[in-house]
Design a protein around this motif. Sequence first.
Motif, mmCIF file in Angstrom:
data_model
loop_
_atom_site.group_PDB
_atom_site.id
_atom_site.type_symbol
_atom_site.label_atom_id
_atom_site.label_comp_id
_atom_site.label_asym_id
_atom_site.label_seq_id
_atom_site.Cartn_x
_atom_site.Cartn_y
_atom_site.Cartn_z
ATOM 1 N N SER A 350 75.931 15.071 45.781
ATOM 2 C CA SER A 350 75.468 16.458 45.880
ATOM 3 C C SER A 350 74.417 16.622 46.965
ATOM 4 C CB SER A 350 74.897 16.919 44.533
ATOM 5 O OG SER A 350 75.887 16.940 43.536
ATOM 6 N N ILE A 351 73.460 15.702 47.001
ATOM 7 C CA ILE A 351 72.371 15.804 47.978
ATOM 8 C C ILE A 351 72.889 15.590 49.394
ATOM 9 C CG2 ILE A 351 70.237 14.685 48.762
ATOM 10 C CD1 ILE A 351 69.687 14.217 45.691
ATOM 11 N N SER A 352 73.818 14.654 49.568
ATOM 12 C CA SER A 352 74.350 14.402 50.912
ATOM 13 C C SER A 352 75.110 15.609 51.456
ATOM 14 C CB SER A 352 75.267 13.173 50.894
ATOM 15 O OG SER A 352 76.452 13.433 50.150
ATOM 16 N N ARG A 353 75.533 16.516 50.563
ATOM 17 C CA ARG A 353 76.287 17.696 50.985
ATOM 18 C C ARG A 353 75.421 18.949 51.142
ATOM 19 N NH1 ARG A 353 81.748 16.888 47.230
ATOM 20 N NH2 ARG A 353 82.666 15.240 48.510
ATOM 21 N N LEU A 354 74.105 18.804 50.976
ATOM 22 C CA LEU A 354 73.211 19.938 51.185
ATOM 23 C C LEU A 354 73.216 20.351 52.654
ATOM 24 C CD1 LEU A 354 70.107 18.881 49.061
ATOM 25 C CD2 LEU A 354 71.765 20.662 48.502
ATOM 26 N N GLU A 355 72.859 21.612 52.904
ATOM 27 C CA GLU A 355 72.800 22.106 54.278
ATOM 28 C C GLU A 355 71.838 21.287 55.141
ATOM 29 O OE1 GLU A 355 71.927 26.231 54.482
ATOM 30 O OE2 GLU A 355 73.563 26.820 53.152
ATOM 31 N N PHE A 356 70.759 20.801 54.510
ATOM 32 C CA PHE A 356 69.793 20.001 55.271
ATOM 33 C C PHE A 356 70.474 18.897 56.077
ATOM 34 C CE2 PHE A 356 66.814 21.307 51.829
ATOM 35 C CZ PHE A 356 65.859 21.880 52.633
ATOM 36 N N PHE A 357 71.481 18.292 55.474
ATOM 37 C CA PHE A 357 72.023 17.049 56.019
ATOM 38 C C PHE A 357 73.408 17.218 56.649
ATOM 39 C CE2 PHE A 357 69.363 16.093 52.244
ATOM 40 C CZ PHE A 357 68.287 15.536 52.919
ATOM 41 N N GLU A 371 76.985 13.634 65.945
ATOM 42 C CA GLU A 371 78.207 14.080 65.283
ATOM 43 C C GLU A 371 78.248 13.539 63.862
ATOM 44 O OE1 GLU A 371 81.573 12.956 67.576
ATOM 45 O OE2 GLU A 371 81.013 14.189 69.317
ATOM 46 N N GLY A 372 78.648 14.389 62.921
ATOM 47 C CA GLY A 372 78.734 13.970 61.534
ATOM 48 C C GLY A 372 77.499 14.357 60.744
ATOM 49 N N ASP A 373 77.599 14.241 59.423
ATOM 50 C CA ASP A 373 76.445 14.539 58.578
ATOM 51 C C ASP A 373 75.463 13.363 58.606
ATOM 52 O OD1 ASP A 373 77.522 12.576 56.948
ATOM 53 O OD2 ASP A 373 78.330 13.988 55.489
#
Length: 608
Positions: A350-357, A371-373
Amino acid sequence: MLNALYEIGKLWIEKEDLDKINVLLDASKLAKRTKSVLVVELKEDKGNLEYAGVVERDYDSDDNPKYLYRGGSSRGTDITPSCLITELDKTLPNKFFKWFSNHESEDDFFKQINACLIENQDIITKDIGEKFELVSEKVNVLLTIGFISIDGDLKFIGDYEAFRNVLISSATIKYYKKGSNKVKGDGVCFLCDEQKEVYGLVSNSIGFSFSTPDKPGNVPGLLVKDQWKQLPICGDCALYLEAGKKFVEKYLSFSEFGLTYYVIPNFLVNPRQGFDEIYKYLSREDEYLTYRADLVSREDKLAGIVDKLGNILEFKFLFYQSSNNAFDILAYVESVLPSWMREIYDNQLSISRLEFFNEENMKKVLGKDKEGDFVTISNLSNKFATVTNYNWYLSFLRDFFSSYSRTYYLGIVTDVMSEKKLDYGFLLTHFMNKIRENWRQGYGISVPVLKSFALILFFNNLDLLKGEKIMKINLEDSEELKSDSSIIDDFLDAPDKKAVFLLGDLTRKLTYKQYKELGSSPFINKLWGLSLDKNKIIKLYPMVFSKLREYDSAYPVLEENISANLMHAENNWKLSRDEISYYFVLGYTLAYAVNDKKEKDKENGEGE
């Protein structure tokens, strides 16, 4: 732990119908990097043996019973003549040839082999050397011996009872013999609860030392020979323990980010059904395990098990380090339920998919060429293991704690597994130590700041931080709460936090403006090495304000917010030095990533 290994070993032996030989082999040591086998071939001719040459074969794990490989003392021979080649000038005389000279008196066949090897030792050494030089340095090479019969069939040591007997005898003697002492007696087995001959060194022999028989003060009656009374285990159960450990080594042994550990399942109900489910999943080919896009590494097998099984079992985590024949248990965590593991995995995802990242923000924070999250970007520079959405917290933690103390790093990991609370101040101190170190050395601070913030969100959402939650929301409550602005608003729940964060934001805008016009950012030398307190923050604000005016720049809404929060916080500062410094660098890092819709500045900032 021993009971869990015993249960697994017993079920595995029954499942695959394993015999004693299969259990006693060191298959896991060969599985790691062994690609090639060198076979010294001897030809039988009218009752004599003649040297026939050295042949290279591809290693196949199905052939393990032929080779009978089981390691021995690092200073002596292995249990059988099959051995891994390290340095030719040491392995050949000290392990291969010496094995037969040591054992020639035990069997006429061994004596005959030894005579042939002595007669041809020089040419055998030369032939092995030539073959060995052609093998890649990155793989292990197993050296063994084979016998060509009169009919032309090639047999290996596993085809001869004499060699199998040596393996069984030498491997099991460790269950009860220590030097000249025989640590065994007649008693009730700790595992099967039956009265029979029991041994006292079984757990030690398979790598789990719960006692020290070398020190008489640790054993009953001060007599080493009575050590068996502390943990009596019979021969049959010892074999089950060996099998249990080998199952865990084969399927549930992990090494990532400086940690090596076993995950030992303990079935709470219906062990046979639970084991069948785990076995079915683990015994599939690794390629098949990538059925989910997020499961991209071997370590994510554990996430797959958690997906498959409910709380019909618990996990025991055993962290260890090993070198040569030494095996040291560093930490042990009992009773970790799959539901808790699922929370750990789900929160990382969930955290890795936040807008921040996401990639868009990474371009703003780390540079337009990224490039990439954030997880993807972190993986590109990682040298220790693959960073995924299911293990990034281990990788990020290692960055902050491994250089200070491995004990701290391991302690936090085991606390997370045990659902124990973590000290927020302690974490921030180590986060800031790393960030300040990067700042002093001229490295960027964006990456460690983002990693530390991800960890804070992770620990907070698992409710692992002492005291109140840092944030009063659950990241999975709704899609709306996954926006940057709502999380930051909740994170900055006091005027002093807001003032410091926003000042960091404003300072970043100034240093970017300087770099754009001067090619450098001299103002960073006025930030006290990022060791900030209340008085420095109060001094810093007018300095930033004044310097911006020199560049004809203004951010009225942002500046007004800083002024208002400084005023509200004037007599109510609760932040420590490290907290002030951290909120500042967080604002400094996220200055161009956080979208504040209230900001109506005339001049819009841009990322690095």
